[in-house]
Design a protein around this motif. Structure first.
Motif, PDB file in Angstrom:
ATOM      1  N   MET A   1       0.853  -1.182   0.000  1.00  0.00           N
ATOM      2  CA  MET A   1       0.000   0.000   0.000  1.00  0.00           C
ATOM      3  C   MET A   1       0.894   1.237   0.000  1.00  0.00           C
ATOM      4  N   THR A   2       0.581   2.145  -0.901  1.00  0.00           N
ATOM      5  CA  THR A   2       1.379   3.362  -0.998  1.00  0.00           C
ATOM      6  C   THR A   2       0.967   4.348   0.094  1.00  0.00           C
ATOM      7  N   MET A   3       1.811   5.348   0.262  1.00  0.00           N
ATOM      8  CA  MET A   3       1.552   6.367   1.276  1.00  0.00           C
ATOM      9  C   MET A   3       0.301   7.181   0.936  1.00  0.00           C
ATOM     10  N   VAL A   4       0.090   7.482  -0.362  1.00  0.00           N
ATOM     11  CA  VAL A   4      -1.082   8.257  -0.778  1.00  0.00           C
ATOM     12  C   VAL A   4      -2.355   7.480  -0.488  1.00  0.00           C
ATOM     13  N   LYS A   5      -2.335   6.182  -0.763  1.00  0.00           N
ATOM     14  CA  LYS A   5      -3.519   5.358  -0.505  1.00  0.00           C
ATOM     15  C   LYS A   5      -3.809   5.274   0.999  1.00  0.00           C
ATOM     16  N   ALA A   6      -2.756   5.146   1.805  1.00  0.00           N
ATOM     17  CA  ALA A   6      -2.940   5.102   3.261  1.00  0.00           C
ATOM     18  C   ALA A   6      -3.502   6.422   3.774  1.00  0.00           C
ATOM     19  N   LEU A   7      -2.987   7.547   3.247  1.00  0.00           N
ATOM     20  CA  LEU A   7      -3.516   8.850   3.655  1.00  0.00           C
ATOM     21  C   LEU A   7      -4.960   9.032   3.213  1.00  0.00           C
ATOM     22  N   PHE A   8      -5.305   8.524   2.028  1.00  0.00           N
ATOM     23  CA  PHE A   8      -6.686   8.606   1.559  1.00  0.00           C
ATOM     24  C   PHE A   8      -7.615   7.852   2.501  1.00  0.00           C
ATOM     25  N   TYR A   9      -7.248   6.626   2.847  1.00  0.00           N
ATOM     26  CA  TYR A   9      -8.095   5.848   3.747  1.00  0.00           C
ATOM     27  C   TYR A   9      -8.171   6.493   5.134  1.00  0.00           C
ATOM     28  N   LEU A  10      -7.071   7.044   5.610  1.00  0.00           N
ATOM     29  CA  LEU A  10      -7.076   7.709   6.913  1.00  0.00           C
ATOM     30  C   LEU A  10      -7.978   8.935   6.891  1.00  0.00           C
ATOM     31  N   MET A  11      -7.821   9.798   5.874  1.00  0.00           N
ATOM     32  CA  MET A  11      -8.660  11.000   5.784  1.00  0.00           C
ATOM     33  C   MET A  11     -10.124  10.638   5.566  1.00  0.00           C
ATOM     34  N   GLY A  12     -10.376   9.620   4.761  1.00  0.00           N
ATOM     35  CA  GLY A  12     -11.755   9.182   4.549  1.00  0.00           C
ATOM     36  C   GLY A  12     -12.385   8.666   5.832  1.00  0.00           C
ATOM     37  N   PHE A  13     -11.628   7.873   6.602  1.00  0.00           N
ATOM     38  CA  PHE A  13     -12.149   7.363   7.869  1.00  0.00           C
ATOM     39  C   PHE A  13     -12.415   8.496   8.841  1.00  0.00           C
ATOM     40  N   ILE A  14     -11.482   9.457   8.916  1.00  0.00           N
ATOM     41  CA  ILE A  14     -11.673  10.594   9.829  1.00  0.00           C
ATOM     42  C   ILE A  14     -12.897  11.400   9.422  1.00  0.00           C
ATOM     43  N   VAL A  32     -19.769  20.885  17.142  1.00  0.00           N
ATOM     44  CA  VAL A  32     -19.122  21.948  16.371  1.00  0.00           C
ATOM     45  C   VAL A  32     -17.639  21.630  16.187  1.00  0.00           C
ATOM     46  N   PHE A  33     -16.974  21.149  17.229  1.00  0.00           N
ATOM     47  CA  PHE A  33     -15.557  20.796  17.104  1.00  0.00           C
ATOM     48  C   PHE A  33     -15.362  19.646  16.119  1.00  0.00           C
ATOM     49  N   MET A  34     -16.201  18.635  16.176  1.00  0.00           N
ATOM     50  CA  MET A  34     -16.067  17.512  15.263  1.00  0.00           C
ATOM     51  C   MET A  34     -16.446  17.911  13.835  1.00  0.00           C
ATOM     52  N   PHE A  35     -17.313  18.911  13.680  1.00  0.00           N
ATOM     53  CA  PHE A  35     -17.605  19.438  12.358  1.00  0.00           C
ATOM     54  C   PHE A  35     -16.353  20.087  11.763  1.00  0.00           C
ATOM     55  N   PHE A  36     -15.582  20.768  12.614  1.00  0.00           N
ATOM     56  CA  PHE A  36     -14.291  21.320  12.195  1.00  0.00           C
ATOM     57  C   PHE A  36     -13.364  20.208  11.718  1.00  0.00           C
ATOM     58  N   VAL A  37     -13.309  19.109  12.450  1.00  0.00           N
ATOM     59  CA  VAL A  37     -12.460  17.974  12.066  1.00  0.00           C
ATOM     60  C   VAL A  37     -12.939  17.393  10.733  1.00  0.00           C
ATOM     61  N   THR A  38     -14.245  17.283  10.552  1.00  0.00           N
ATOM     62  CA  THR A  38     -14.797  16.766   9.296  1.00  0.00           C
ATOM     63  C   THR A  38     -14.398  17.645   8.118  1.00  0.00           C
ATOM     64  N   LEU A  39     -14.543  18.952   8.266  1.00  0.00           N
ATOM     65  CA  LEU A  39     -14.209  19.867   7.171  1.00  0.00           C
ATOM     66  C   LEU A  39     -12.721  19.838   6.854  1.00  0.00           C
ATOM     67  N   MET A  40     -11.870  19.723   7.863  1.00  0.00           N
ATOM     68  CA  MET A  40     -10.434  19.647   7.613  1.00  0.00           C
ATOM     69  C   MET A  40     -10.059  18.328   6.937  1.00  0.00           C
ATOM     70  N   ALA A  41     -10.718  17.237   7.305  1.00  0.00           N
ATOM     71  CA  ALA A  41     -10.449  15.953   6.647  1.00  0.00           C
ATOM     72  C   ALA A  41     -10.874  16.006   5.181  1.00  0.00           C
ATOM     73  N   LEU A  42     -11.986  16.670   4.902  1.00  0.00           N
ATOM     74  CA  LEU A  42     -12.407  16.842   3.508  1.00  0.00           C
ATOM     75  C   LEU A  42     -11.400  17.686   2.725  1.00  0.00           C
ATOM     76  N   ALA A  43     -10.855  18.708   3.356  1.00  0.00           N
ATOM     77  CA  ALA A  43      -9.823  19.503   2.694  1.00  0.00           C
ATOM     78  C   ALA A  43      -8.591  18.640   2.415  1.00  0.00           C
ATOM     79  N   GLY A  44      -8.256  17.751   3.323  1.00  0.00           N
ATOM     80  CA  GLY A  44      -7.150  16.821   3.088  1.00  0.00           C
ATOM     81  C   GLY A  44      -7.426  15.893   1.921  1.00  0.00           C
ATOM     82  N   LEU A  45      -8.667  15.441   1.802  1.00  0.00           N
ATOM     83  CA  LEU A  45      -9.029  14.605   0.647  1.00  0.00           C
ATOM     84  C   LEU A  45      -8.920  15.379  -0.663  1.00  0.00           C
ATOM     85  N   TYR A  46      -9.286  16.664  -0.639  1.00  0.00           N
ATOM     86  CA  TYR A  46      -9.143  17.482  -1.838  1.00  0.00           C
ATOM     87  C   TYR A  46      -7.675  17.656  -2.219  1.00  0.00           C
TER      88      TYR A  46
END
Length: 182
Positions: A1-14, A32-46
């Motif tokens: 598993m590549t690093m990009v794929k691992a980061l994708f699965y990690l960000m998707g899970f988060i 509200v705090f977890m909504f912040f975490v969700t939005l940042m994880a989506l930015a990571g996926l982008y």
């Protein structure tokens, strides 16, 4: 598993886990705090999808704007309304929520059907873009070009919009703090 794929699965899970926590939590501050975490994880996926402008827009608009608006609404609301929200019954599935649960289940089945039947490597529009070499490479400086245009050609509209948003924020704070007259 590549690093990009691992980061994708990690960000998707988060993103999925924190989104579910936002929907299921009874505590508004934690939501509200977890909504912040969700939005940042989506930015990571982008970022992983080489959509750097969309990631920056996600952070600036949603994390910097919408989330701050939610925090202001939370802080400016009265204790009585917040206490009333937390005193409601917390049954996950009830007859009142049956239509929403059915709609969510139908949407999930539709999305799963699309996901299983679609082969993203052989889509017609993707093959056409590849054959015409009409693709954005990850090394292209799209954010750099947007920043130059935004701060040179479109500086006046950008500043007008920022002043308009500031006026809306001050007006909302004034309306929410206005004392009731007798």
């Amino acid at each position: 598993m590549t690093m990009v794929k691992a980061l994708f699965y990690l960000m998707g899970f988060i993103a999925v886990a924190s989104g579910l926590y936002v929907a299921a939590s009874r505590n508004l501050v934690r939501s509200v705090f977890m909504f912040f975490v969700t939005l940042m994880a989506l930015a990571g996926l982008y970022v992983l999808a080489s959509a750097d402008f969309v990631a920056i827009t996600q952070i600036v608009v949603y994390v910097g704007g919408i989330l701050v608006l939610i925090i202001f609404a939370f802080m400016l609301s009265g204790r009585e309304s917040l206490a009333g929200l937390q005193q409601q019954e917390s049954r996950f599935i009830s007859i009142n929520k049956l239509s929403a649960v059915l709609l969510a289940a139908l949407f999930f089945i539709l999305m799963l059907n699309i996901l299983l039947k679609t082969d993203p490597d052989h889509l017609q529009w993707v093959q056409k873009a590849v054959s015409e070499k009409n693709m954005v490479k990850s090394g292209d400086a799209t954010v750099n070009n947007l920043g130059i245009n935004l701060m040179s050609h479109y500086l006046l509209p950008f500043e007008v919009v920022s002043i308009l948003l500031l006026m809306a924020l001050v007006g909302a704070a004034h309306i929410s703090r206005k004392e009731k007259s007798l």
